[in-house]
Design a protein around this motif. Structure first.
Motif, PDB file in Angstrom:
ATOM      1  N   GLN A  79       8.892 -14.449  18.996  1.00 43.01           N
ATOM      2  CA  GLN A  79      10.182 -13.872  18.607  1.00 43.01           C
ATOM      3  C   GLN A  79      10.337 -13.867  17.097  1.00 43.01           C
ATOM      4  O   GLN A  79      11.416 -14.121  16.561  1.00 43.01           O
ATOM      5  N   THR A  80       9.243 -13.578  16.404  1.00 38.80           N
ATOM      6  CA  THR A  80       9.267 -13.558  14.944  1.00 38.80           C
ATOM      7  C   THR A  80      10.336 -12.609  14.424  1.00 38.80           C
ATOM      8  O   THR A  80      11.026 -12.905  13.440  1.00 38.80           O
ATOM      9  N   HIS A  81      10.507 -11.465  15.086  1.00 42.03           N
ATOM     10  CA  HIS A  81      11.484 -10.469  14.653  1.00 42.03           C
ATOM     11  C   HIS A  81      12.904 -11.006  14.746  1.00 42.03           C
ATOM     12  O   HIS A  81      13.761 -10.655  13.932  1.00 42.03           O
ATOM     13  N   TYR A  82      13.168 -11.871  15.716  1.00 44.36           N
ATOM     14  CA  TYR A  82      14.510 -12.428  15.891  1.00 44.36           C
ATOM     15  C   TYR A  82      14.789 -13.525  14.864  1.00 44.36           C
ATOM     16  O   TYR A  82      15.889 -13.605  14.306  1.00 44.36           O
ATOM     17  N   VAL A  83      13.790 -14.361  14.612  1.00 46.61           N
ATOM     18  CA  VAL A  83      13.971 -15.490  13.690  1.00 46.61           C
ATOM     19  C   VAL A  83      14.348 -14.998  12.296  1.00 46.61           C
ATOM     20  O   VAL A  83      15.120 -15.642  11.584  1.00 46.61           O
ATOM     21  N   ALA A  84      13.844 -13.840  11.918  1.00 44.70           N
ATOM     22  CA  ALA A  84      14.108 -13.319  10.575  1.00 44.70           C
ATOM     23  C   ALA A  84      15.600 -13.097  10.319  1.00 44.70           C
ATOM     24  O   ALA A  84      16.047 -13.138   9.172  1.00 44.70           O
ATOM     25  N   ASP A  85      16.374 -12.876  11.379  1.00 39.40           N
ATOM     26  CA  ASP A  85      17.806 -12.584  11.211  1.00 39.40           C
ATOM     27  C   ASP A  85      18.705 -13.814  11.337  1.00 39.40           C
ATOM     28  O   ASP A  85      19.922 -13.706  11.198  1.00 39.40           O
ATOM     29  N   LEU A  91      19.584 -21.046  18.748  1.00 36.19           N
ATOM     30  CA  LEU A  91      18.546 -21.977  19.193  1.00 36.19           C
ATOM     31  C   LEU A  91      18.371 -21.932  20.707  1.00 36.19           C
ATOM     32  O   LEU A  91      17.247 -22.031  21.220  1.00 36.19           O
ATOM     33  N   GLN A  92      19.483 -21.781  21.421  1.00 34.99           N
ATOM     34  CA  GLN A  92      19.410 -21.750  22.886  1.00 34.99           C
ATOM     35  C   GLN A  92      18.635 -20.518  23.360  1.00 34.99           C
ATOM     36  O   GLN A  92      17.852 -20.594  24.305  1.00 34.99           O
ATOM     37  N   TRP A  93      18.855 -19.395  22.714  1.00 35.58           N
ATOM     38  CA  TRP A  93      18.131 -18.179  23.073  1.00 35.58           C
ATOM     39  C   TRP A  93      16.635 -18.354  22.824  1.00 35.58           C
ATOM     40  O   TRP A  93      15.796 -18.000  23.661  1.00 35.58           O
ATOM     41  N   LEU A  94      16.277 -18.938  21.677  1.00 25.61           N
ATOM     42  CA  LEU A  94      14.866 -19.164  21.363  1.00 25.61           C
ATOM     43  C   LEU A  94      14.234 -20.176  22.321  1.00 25.61           C
ATOM     44  O   LEU A  94      13.139 -19.963  22.836  1.00 25.61           O
ATOM     45  N   ALA A  95      14.953 -21.276  22.563  1.00 27.07           N
ATOM     46  CA  ALA A  95      14.415 -22.331  23.425  1.00 27.07           C
ATOM     47  C   ALA A  95      14.216 -21.851  24.851  1.00 27.07           C
ATOM     48  O   ALA A  95      13.294 -22.291  25.548  1.00 27.07           O
ATOM     49  N   THR A 133      13.338 -18.900  25.758  1.00 28.31           N
ATOM     50  CA  THR A 133      12.381 -17.799  25.868  1.00 28.31           C
ATOM     51  C   THR A 133      10.989 -18.218  25.401  1.00 28.31           C
ATOM     52  O   THR A 133      10.114 -18.477  26.227  1.00 28.31           O
ATOM     53  N   THR A 134      10.775 -18.306  24.091  1.00 32.70           N
ATOM     54  CA  THR A 134       9.414 -18.574  23.603  1.00 32.70           C
ATOM     55  C   THR A 134       9.250 -19.916  22.902  1.00 32.70           C
ATOM     56  O   THR A 134       8.130 -20.368  22.722  1.00 32.70           O
ATOM     57  N   ARG A 135      10.347 -20.565  22.496  1.00 35.44           N
ATOM     58  CA  ARG A 135      10.233 -21.783  21.695  1.00 35.44           C
ATOM     59  C   ARG A 135      10.614 -23.011  22.523  1.00 35.44           C
ATOM     60  O   ARG A 135      11.661 -23.625  22.317  1.00 35.44           O
ATOM     61  N   GLY A 136       9.773 -23.374  23.439  1.00 38.44           N
ATOM     62  CA  GLY A 136      10.020 -24.554  24.260  1.00 38.44           C
ATOM     63  C   GLY A 136      10.100 -25.834  23.459  1.00 38.44           C
ATOM     64  O   GLY A 136      10.692 -26.826  23.906  1.00 38.44           O
ATOM     65  N   ASP A 137       9.520 -25.842  22.254  1.00 40.06           N
ATOM     66  CA  ASP A 137       9.552 -27.043  21.422  1.00 40.06           C
ATOM     67  C   ASP A 137      10.962 -27.390  20.971  1.00 40.06           C
ATOM     68  O   ASP A 137      11.222 -28.521  20.542  1.00 40.06           O
ATOM     69  N   LEU A 138      11.901 -26.431  21.059  1.00 39.54           N
ATOM     70  CA  LEU A 138      13.284 -26.679  20.641  1.00 39.54           C
ATOM     71  C   LEU A 138      14.169 -27.146  21.789  1.00 39.54           C
ATOM     72  O   LEU A 138      15.335 -27.479  21.579  1.00 39.54           O
TER      73      LEU A 138
END
Length: 437
Positions: free
Chosen positions: A156-162, A193-197, A199-204
């Motif tokens: 989700q690199t495109h999302y993190v940028a925003d 953070l919840q959206w990332l966790a 989907t692709t960032r299980g580390d969060l």
């Protein structure tokens, strides 16, 4: 196989006519300047139009669209998955030859070589907003890329940028509810953070779960911690997780279950699980694995011992592993239905709690806490193939506590996940055992 993605154009307007309402819905014509210039009669206030198709904002519009999709696909011999009505399978003779997943108006689909005509039939059955994309696209916020070995990476690199951080000058001990603007910032940060966790960032995952509290319990310190996690996310924006191709003839599911005892608010315990698919060679040597699911969660009841917490987590991990094995079997075996019989694939539950492993393998146990007795009895019947691993090989450990080192290790492991379940060769820590300790 290749993966394809597309989104339907004005999906709700393609839905079935609304025959569920007792009375019709009428709308006034558009009143903007361009519309009135195109159709001058709309300037009259006498005109209203009867809706004949569902529109966005109508309560049952999503349902009418979904029913239309089901009607079209089942008419072309696609069958709905027993456990997921938004997953469709195409069965031909003794094979499942194509799969299709639906998320509102987005689809993701694939087929075995030689069955591309099945996807062409889907393509001509709906109106699409753009051309179908193949092997490199964004689906529901995740970028999927096919790799040279046939596997996939998701990021989700495109999302993190925003994502934006907040400047904080308040005292960490101040209550957040005394500063409404900071509550908004907290919601925004934890939401990202919840959206990332999820989907692709299980580390969060553990941070997102443990940082969420009741409004009157939140402090400025919690917002500061959210900002610190956001800073970590920005620094690791290109992180991804990888799916490796695994041979169906020799694969099995591995379900790691772990728990932190009384480390969540209100003396609750934090649990976590990771479910992977890997080759049976993992019983003899380290093997690449495909991470299918993971979760960090708070146990709903207060657990009174470490053993109780570990038993509850292992039970949830085993349960999820079995659920996914049933779902996966239906996607690969045309005769199997997930609500009937046992899956074709073995599920191996994993714990790092030696006391729990011993309790499961005893003929009987006597614990003062009878709820634990019941949990262990249930595990005894469902986890006879339970494996014990040392804590450093417990991949769910990072999902049970907020620990920067574990978080980063889990992030790195997701990019090239592997599993090893090699038995100890002897009863002492000699050369055979040293690498597992």
């Amino acid at each position: 196989m290749s993966l394809y993605n597309a989104d339907c154009k004005s999906a709700f307007l393609q839905g079935l006519p609304d025959d569920e309402r007792p009375t019709a819905i009428y709308m006034r014509p558009p009143q903007d300047g361009i519309a009135l210039e195109v159709n001058p009669k709309w300037q009259s206030k006498r005109y209203v139009y009867k809706l004949t198709a569902p529109v966005y904002g109508q309560a049952n519009a999503p349902r009418r669209w979904f029913l239309y999709v089901v009607q079209v696909l089942t008419g072309k011999h696609w069958a709905q998955h027993t456990l997921d009505p938004c997953c469709f399978l195409q069965r031909v003779d003794d094979q499942v030859v194509a799969l299709l997943g639906l998320h509102v108006d987005d689809i993701i689909t694939c087929c075995l070589p030689g069955y591309e005509h099945l996807l062409d039939e889907v393509k001509t059955s709906f109106v699409w907003g753009s051309e179908w994309e193949k092997d490199d696209f964004i689906f529901v916020g995740r970028r999927l890329q096919k790799q040279s070995d046939g596997g996939l990476t998701l990021d989700q690199t495109h999302y993190v940028a925003d994502i934006m951080k907040t400047k904080i000058t308040k005292d960490p001990d101040e209550k957040l509810m005394d500063h409404p603007e900071l509550i908004t910032e907290f919601r925004s940060g934890i939401g990202s953070l919840q959206w990332l966790a999820g989907t692709t960032r299980g580390d969060l995952s553990s941070y997102v779960s443990l940082l969420q509290k009741k409004h009157d319990e939140l402090k400025v310190a919690d917002l500061i911690q959210v900002n610190q996690v956001l800073k970590f996310v920005k620094a690791t924006a290109t992180s991804y997780f990888r799916i490796f191709p695994i041979k169906l003839s020799s694969c099995f599911f591995v379900a790691y279950g772990d728990s932190g005892f009384a480390n969540a608010p209100n003396n609750k315990s934090q649990g976590g699980y990771v479910v992977l698919l890997t080759d049976k060679q993992a019983l003899e040597s380290e093997q690449p694995a495909s991470r299918l699911d993971r979760k960090s969660y708070r146990h709903q009841r207060i657990l009174r011992s470490t053993l109780a917490a570990e038993a509850a987590s292992l039970d949830k991990a085993q349960d999820m592993g079995h659920f996914m094995a049933c779902g996966f079997t239906e996607m690969t075996n045309p005769q199997f239905r997930a609500n009937q019989g046992l899956p074709d694939y073995e599920v191996v539950p994993i714990t790092d709690a030696r006391l729990l492993w011993d309790a499961v393998h005893r003929l009987s146990t006597t614990f003062s806490e009878k709820r634990v007795e019941l949990d262990v009895a249930g595990l005894r019947s469902s986890c006879r193939n339970l494996r014990w691993v040392p804590t450093e090989k417990q991949h769910a450990d990072a999902l049970t506590k907020m620990h920067p080192k574990l978080r980063n290790e889990f992030r790195a492991w997701m990019q090239s996940p592997s599993v090893t379940l090699v038995d100890s060769k002897s009863a002492y820590d000699g050369d055979d055992n040293s690498k597992w300790r």
